[in-house]
Design an enzyme around this catalytic site. Structure first.
Site, PDB file in Angstrom:
ATOM      1  N   HIS A  19       1.644   4.595  -2.666  1.00 38.02           N
ATOM      2  CA  HIS A  19       1.817   6.027  -2.655  1.00 38.02           C
ATOM      3  C   HIS A  19       3.523   6.569  -3.057  1.00 38.02           C
ATOM      4  O   HIS A  19       3.540   7.431  -3.647  1.00 38.02           O
ATOM      5  CB  HIS A  19       1.861   6.456  -1.408  1.00 38.02           C
ATOM      6  CG  HIS A  19       0.543   6.289  -0.727  1.00 38.02           C
ATOM      7  ND1 HIS A  19      -0.745   7.113  -1.209  1.00 38.02           N
ATOM      8  CD2 HIS A  19      -0.104   5.680   0.722  1.00 38.02           C
ATOM      9  CE1 HIS A  19      -1.384   6.710  -0.417  1.00 38.02           C
ATOM     10  NE2 HIS A  19      -1.309   6.005   0.529  1.00 38.02           N
ATOM     11  N   HIS A  51       0.837  -1.190   0.019  1.00 37.82           N
ATOM     12  CA  HIS A  51       0.007   0.094   0.018  1.00 37.82           C
ATOM     13  C   HIS A  51       0.817   1.178   0.009  1.00 37.82           C
ATOM     14  O   HIS A  51       0.550   2.077  -0.900  1.00 37.82           O
ATOM     15  CB  HIS A  51      -0.914   0.098   1.245  1.00 37.82           C
ATOM     16  CG  HIS A  51      -1.994   1.103   1.006  1.00 37.82           C
ATOM     17  ND1 HIS A  51      -3.048   1.289   0.895  1.00 37.82           N
ATOM     18  CD2 HIS A  51      -1.513   2.278   2.001  1.00 37.82           C
ATOM     19  CE1 HIS A  51      -3.267   2.440   1.098  1.00 37.82           C
ATOM     20  NE2 HIS A  51      -2.573   3.089   1.899  1.00 37.82           N
ATOM     21  N   GLU A  52       1.747   1.253   0.827  1.00 38.43           N
ATOM     22  CA  GLU A  52       2.721   2.561   1.123  1.00 38.43           C
ATOM     23  C   GLU A  52       3.396   2.751  -0.277  1.00 38.43           C
ATOM     24  O   GLU A  52       3.721   3.721  -0.650  1.00 38.43           O
ATOM     25  CB  GLU A  52       3.672   2.365   2.134  1.00 38.43           C
ATOM     26  CG  GLU A  52       2.988   2.522   3.459  1.00 38.43           C
ATOM     27  CD  GLU A  52       2.030   3.571   3.829  1.00 38.43           C
ATOM     28  OE1 GLU A  52       1.044   3.432   4.564  1.00 38.43           O
ATOM     29  OE2 GLU A  52       2.078   4.476   3.177  1.00 38.43           O
ATOM     30  N   HIS A  83      -5.165   7.482  -2.686  1.00 37.77           N
ATOM     31  CA  HIS A  83      -6.079   6.523  -2.093  1.00 37.77           C
ATOM     32  C   HIS A  83      -7.361   6.230  -3.274  1.00 37.77           C
ATOM     33  O   HIS A  83      -7.700   7.044  -3.945  1.00 37.77           O
ATOM     34  CB  HIS A  83      -6.760   7.094  -0.763  1.00 37.77           C
ATOM     35  CG  HIS A  83      -5.895   6.649   0.281  1.00 37.77           C
ATOM     36  ND1 HIS A  83      -5.918   7.627   1.549  1.00 37.77           N
ATOM     37  CD2 HIS A  83      -4.876   5.697   0.645  1.00 37.77           C
ATOM     38  CE1 HIS A  83      -4.625   7.161   2.287  1.00 37.77           C
ATOM     39  NE2 HIS A  83      -4.119   5.964   1.770  1.00 37.77           N
TER      40      HIS A  83
HETATM   41  O1  LIG Z   1      -1.319   8.055   3.660  1.00 38.18           O
HETATM   42  C1  LIG Z   1      -1.782   7.367   4.333  1.00 38.18           C
HETATM   43  C2  LIG Z   1      -2.450   8.010   5.411  1.00 38.18           C
HETATM   44  C3  LIG Z   1      -2.928   6.962   6.452  1.00 38.18           C
HETATM   45  C4  LIG Z   1      -2.675   5.574   6.419  1.00 38.18           C
HETATM   46  N1  LIG Z   1      -2.868   4.738   7.310  1.00 38.18           N
HETATM   47  S1  LIG Z   1      -2.537   3.451   7.791  1.00 38.18           S
HETATM   48  O2  LIG Z   1      -1.334   3.743   7.923  1.00 38.18           O
HETATM   49  O3  LIG Z   1      -3.155   3.002   8.920  1.00 38.18           O
HETATM   50  C5  LIG Z   1      -2.873   2.175   6.598  1.00 38.18           C
HETATM   51  C6  LIG Z   1      -4.211   2.066   5.970  1.00 38.18           C
HETATM   52  C7  LIG Z   1      -4.400   1.128   5.124  1.00 38.18           C
HETATM   53  C8  LIG Z   1      -3.418   0.124   4.498  1.00 38.18           C
HETATM   54  C9  LIG Z   1      -3.976  -0.806   3.819  1.00 38.18           C
HETATM   55  C10 LIG Z   1      -4.859  -0.516   2.830  1.00 38.18           C
HETATM   56  C11 LIG Z   1      -5.299  -1.703   1.907  1.00 38.18           C
HETATM   57  C12 LIG Z   1      -4.439  -2.779   1.600  1.00 38.18           C
HETATM   58  C13 LIG Z   1      -3.417  -2.989   2.596  1.00 38.18           C
HETATM   59  C14 LIG Z   1      -2.957  -1.819   3.528  1.00 38.18           C
HETATM   60  C15 LIG Z   1      -2.122   0.281   4.957  1.00 38.18           C
HETATM   61  C16 LIG Z   1      -1.769   1.412   5.819  1.00 38.18           C
HETATM   62  C17 LIG Z   1      -1.791   4.869   5.210  1.00 38.18           C
HETATM   63  C18 LIG Z   1      -1.305   5.738   4.304  1.00 38.18           C
HETATM   64  O4  LIG Z   1      -0.498   5.611   3.376  1.00 38.18           O
END
Ligand SMILES: O=C1CC=C(NS(=O)(=O)c2ccc(-c3ccccc3)cc2)CC1=O
Ligand SMILES: [Ca+2]
Ligand SMILES: [Zn+2]
Length: 164
Positions: A123, A119-120, A129
């Site tokens: 970004h 996920h990260e 998102h």
């Molecule tokens: O920019 C942001 C702001 C907040 C975030 N919240 S998190 O770190 O709790 C997070 C939320 C969802 C995921 C995720 C979503 C879908 C599949 C796998 C992970 C990962 C991290 C994650 C993020 O990248």
């Protein structure tokens, strides 16, 4: 529909470096989770990731807590935010930090480093998102069995709109 896309990297060969390790997992397991998190995206784009062990990489990966270094974003202790990554660009751009106050595991008990990393890295490659709840770029963590996890069409459309 995937979130609007930020400008991506203007090159396909990116380097990454794992600065430090979480004590929650074996180093080899961390290496593997990071590599797989990157492969999720390189499988559907011309992107190539090369690991370096010193110097400055495009994507600097570290486990951090609370206020850390010169990072403008902070972590919040256990739960809450699990990680953050900066959109493509010089310096902090692409850098990805994981909240060390989480319990990072590969067996489904804590948070899956592979899933959060994938996920990260979305970004770090320029994706924002998605409102498609089956998408990896969906804002909420869903603890899927990361073994059979794959990208949703929405993620693929998103990343290919930048690096197609
Ligand atoms: O920019 C942001 C702001 C907040 C975030 N919240 S998190 O770190 O709790 C997070 C939320 C969802 C995921 C995720 C979503 C879908 C599949 C796998 C992970 C990962 C991290 C994650 C993020 O990248
Ligand atoms: Ca946290
Ligand atoms: Zn940070």
């Amino acid at each position: 529909q995937y979130g609007y896309t930020l400008p991506g990297w203007r090159k396909y060969n990116l380097t990454y470096r794992i600065i430090n390790y979480t004590p929650d997992m074996a180093r080899a397991a961390v290496d593997e989770a990071i590599q797989e998190g990157l492969e999720v995206w390189s499988k559907v784009t011309p992107l190539k990731f090369t690991r370096i062990s010193k110097g400055i990489a495009d994507i600097m990966i570290a486990f951090r807590t609370r206020v850390h270094g010169r990072c403008p974003r902070y972590f919040d202790g256990p739960l809450g935010v699990l990680g953050h990554a900066f959109p493509p660009g010089p310096g902090l751009g692409g850098d990805t930090h994981f909240d060390e106050d989480e319990n990072w595991t590969m067996d489904g008990t804590g948070f899956s480093l592979f899933l959060v990393a994938a996920h990260e890295f979305g970004h770090a490659l320029g994706l924002s998102h998605s409102n498609d709840q089956t998408a990896l770029m969906f804002p909420n963590y869903v603890s899927l069995d990361s073994r059979k996890y794959s990208l949703s069409q929405d993620d693929i459309n998103g990343i290919q709109s930048i690096y197609g």
